[in-house]
Structures are given as structure tokens and as C-alpha cells.
Scaffold this motif. Structure first.
Motif, PDB file in Angstrom:
ATOM      1  N   PRO A 145       5.143   3.503   5.677  1.00  0.00           N
ATOM      2  CA  PRO A 145       6.505   3.219   5.202  1.00  0.00           C
ATOM      3  C   PRO A 145       7.614   3.637   6.160  1.00  0.00           C
ATOM      4  CG  PRO A 145       5.162   4.011   3.402  1.00  0.00           C
ATOM      5  CD  PRO A 145       4.312   4.134   4.638  1.00  0.00           C
ATOM      6  N   TRP A 181       7.887   3.446  -3.992  1.00  0.00           N
ATOM      7  CA  TRP A 181       6.726   4.048  -3.320  1.00  0.00           C
ATOM      8  C   TRP A 181       6.401   5.413  -3.921  1.00  0.00           C
ATOM      9  CZ3 TRP A 181       3.706   1.202  -0.457  1.00  0.00           C
ATOM     10  CH2 TRP A 181       2.700   1.804   0.330  1.00  0.00           C
ATOM     11  N   TYR A 229      -3.972   3.253  -0.834  1.00  0.00           N
ATOM     12  CA  TYR A 229      -3.356   2.282   0.072  1.00  0.00           C
ATOM     13  C   TYR A 229      -4.423   1.492   0.811  1.00  0.00           C
ATOM     14  CZ  TYR A 229      -0.405   0.511   3.904  1.00  0.00           C
ATOM     15  OH  TYR A 229       0.235  -0.293   4.824  1.00  0.00           O
ATOM     16  N   LEU A 275       1.629  -0.586  -3.830  1.00  0.00           N
ATOM     17  CA  LEU A 275       0.854  -0.372  -2.609  1.00  0.00           C
ATOM     18  C   LEU A 275       0.430  -1.710  -2.004  1.00  0.00           C
ATOM     19  CD1 LEU A 275      -1.426   2.630  -3.703  1.00  0.00           C
ATOM     20  CD2 LEU A 275       0.694   2.720  -2.377  1.00  0.00           C
ATOM     21  N   GLY A 278       3.419  -3.082  -0.254  1.00  0.00           N
ATOM     22  CA  GLY A 278       3.605  -2.382   1.012  1.00  0.00           C
ATOM     23  C   GLY A 278       2.609  -2.821   2.067  1.00  0.00           C
TER      24      GLY A 278
END
Length: 323
Positions: A145, A181, A229, A275, A278
Motif C-alpha cells: 500500500p 485497508w 493478502y 485485499l 488492493g
């Protein structure tokens, strides 16, 4: 895997003289991949892979990657095991590049992912996370991130050439993802692969004829990060069809396989949607950066960033994945 640095027979034989691998029997370049130069190596001791690390790899990080593979292999994970020279070192130099030899893994990667690949993949990913426990060194996730805004900034000048309005859409997506997040300490962390695409997972038929994982390769994006993740990266990489529709059957099999070995907690399951967003943004941005910065004729093969825009939009549609 690929070949960017050529190695002469004389240089290779001199290099191998530092190892207890016997005589060189065969040696050929491996054409697949984009990051490093790779050769299939056959000696009296068996089959191996010789890798020369190219300029996109920071030599200072190689001890982490090689050490992690050593650690995981010692704990029973089917992954390449670094071969140590007579002086005990796994990392050496060849043709002006850092170089290492690792063991060869049998199997083939799936050119077309089927649902029966996904549960074994999930189990193997969880086994990898378990095998990484106890490895003390850490490597921060440079493509996590904190790295997404700088990557996006680097694409502003030409990002809309790929698709009009793309930069503004990614700005909005980034704000939303970072706001949702998980907070530091909220989810379990450990050593993750961070790039477990189908071409990094080898399969062989099991006794029942179904695919079983025979090995995980290419740990050169591995880092210390949220374990869930890594699951999200795999959901992106394994669970979309060629028309970019999301295959929930594959996704459920993947997560169930993972949970059978390392059960994710309720917080991890709840975090999977963000996740996944992301993970989609991460691969979109690195592809977009390469697309807008790689000159024609360069050795790096550019990949379509819009594939991951479609995935990002899918994961942004709703809060839950039904997993």
C-alpha cells in the motif's frame, strides 16, 4: 524465466568447479519469463536451475530470498532449494551477475486453470505460510500500500493514453482502498510469495488422477506482509475466466483448500474484498508503469494493465465475495 546474459562454456565450468556437482552434462537457456536469466543445468549430481539475477533485482535482497527458500525447503515445502558451494555460500557471481543454483522441480504449470487446480493451490499456499514461520529476517513489501501512490504518480503523464480517464479512476480507487485497508496488527503477518501466478505453480497427476501441486517457484517478490493478502493475489490470478468473469467455484475451492491447512480467522475472511481490490490495483499499477515506461524493443515483456482494471472493477462492485 528468460535469458538476457549469455554464459560461455568456459565460464560455466569454472563456476561449477566451486560446487560438488560433478561433471557438466547439459546446459540450455530457458526462454520463459521476464525478470532474470535462467538455464537448465544437468550434471552428474542431477538436474538444477542456474539463475543470473538481472538489474531489476536488488542484490542486497538476494540473501533474504535464498534464505527463505532454504528455510521452507527444510520444513518440507516443495520449492527450489539453493545449492551451496564448497565454501557454504549459495550466492556467487557469474558473467558479471549475481548467480545461484537451485534444485529442479518436476511438473508443469497449468495453461488453463481448472476448478480442480484451486483447492490444491490453496493448500500449498497455506503450507508455504506455515513453512515460513520461524524465519527471522524480514523484507518489507515495496509494492504494498505505501508504494501504490508513488507508482500511480509515475504513471500520470501517460496513463490516460492507455485508456481515457484511467488516472482519475485509479486515484479514486486508491483512496477507497487505503481507507478500508486493515489497520496495523489487525491481521496475521508472515512471509508471503506475493506473485503466485499459475506459471509459478507446478502440478503432477496424483494417485487419483487429480492435479496435485509438485512445487512452488520464483520467490523473488516474497516479502513480509499480511498472509491473507497472498490469498487475495491468488484469487485475482487464478479465479477469472478468459472473458474476465469471476469463477466463484474456483474461489471457494481455493479458500477452502487454504483454510483446511491454515484456517483464516473471521477478520481475515472479512478483509478479503478490500485485499482483493488492493491486489488488483498493485498489479494494474506495475503493469501500467511498465507499459508507459518501457521503450520499444526492451527485453521486458509488457503485460496489459487493463486486465487488472476489469478485476479491480469487479471487486469494487460489492462488499462480499461469498467466501
Amino acid at each position: 524465466m528468460a535469458v538476457y546474459t549469455e554464459v560461455s562454456d568456459e565460464a560455466l565450468r569454472a563456476f561449477l568447479s566451486d560446487y560438488a556437482l560433478g561433471e557438466l552434462l547439459a546446459f540450455r537457456g530457458i526462454a520463459e519469463g521476464v525478470e532474470n536469466s535462467n538455464y537448465a543445468l544437468k550434471t552428474e549430481a542431477g538436474d538444477f536451475i542456474l539463475t543470473l539475477y538481472e538489474k531489476r533485482v536488488d542484490p542486497a535482497e538476494l540473501p533474504y530470498f535464498l534464505g527463505l527458500m532454504d528455510h521452507m525447503a527444510a520444513r518440507g515445502l516443495a520449492c527450489p532449494t539453493p545449492v551451496h558451494a564448497r565454501d557454504g555460500q549459495a550466492l556467487r557471481s557469474l558473467a558479471g551477475r549475481p548467480a545461484a543454483i537451485v534444485t529442479f522441480l518436476p511438473g508443469v504449470w497449468p495453461r488453463r486453470v481448472r476448478p480442480e487446480h484451486c483447492a490444491p493451490l490453496g493448500r500449498a499456499l497455506a503450507e508455504m505460510h506455515r513453512a515460513g514461520e520461524g524465519f527471522a529476517p524480514e523484507r518489507s513489501n515495496a509494492l504494498g500500500p505505501a508504494g501504490w501512490a508513488p507508482l500511480l504518480d509515475g504513471c500520470r503523464a501517460r496513463g490516460d493514453e492507455v485508456q481515457p480517464g484511467l488516472v482519475a479512476e485509479l486515484d479514486a480507487a486508491l483512496v477507497g482502498i487505503l481507507a478500508a485497508w486493515p489497520a496495523p496488527g489487525a491481521l496475521p503477518r508472515g512471509h508471503i510469495h506475493a506473485d503466485l501466478f499459475p506459471d509459478n505453480v507446478f502440478f503432477l497427476p496424483g494417485a487419483d488422477g487429480k492435479p496435485r501441486v509438485s512445487g512452488l517457484i520464483d520467490f523473488y517478490f516474497a516479502c513480509t506482509e499480511l498472509l491473507a493478502y497472498d490469498v487475495a493475489i491468488c484469487l485475482n490470478a487464478w479465479c477469472f475466466e478468459p472473458d474476465f468473469s469471476f469463477n466463484a467455484t474456483k474461489a471457494r475451492a481455493l479458500v477452502a483448500g487454504y483454510d483446511a491447512v491454515r484456517p483464516m480467522g473471521a477478520a481475515e475472511h472479512a478483509a478479503l474484498p478490500v485485499l482483493c481490490r488492493g491486489a488488483a490495483l498493485r498489479f494494474l499499477l506495475t503493469r501500467l508503469f511498465d507499459w508507459t515506461h518501457t521503450p520499444a524493443g526492451a527485453l521486458v515483456t509488457r503485460k496489459d494493465p487493463l486486465e487488472y482494471l476489469r478485476k479491480l472493477r469487479f471487486f469494487a462492485q460489492g462488499e462480499g465475495l461469498g467466501l
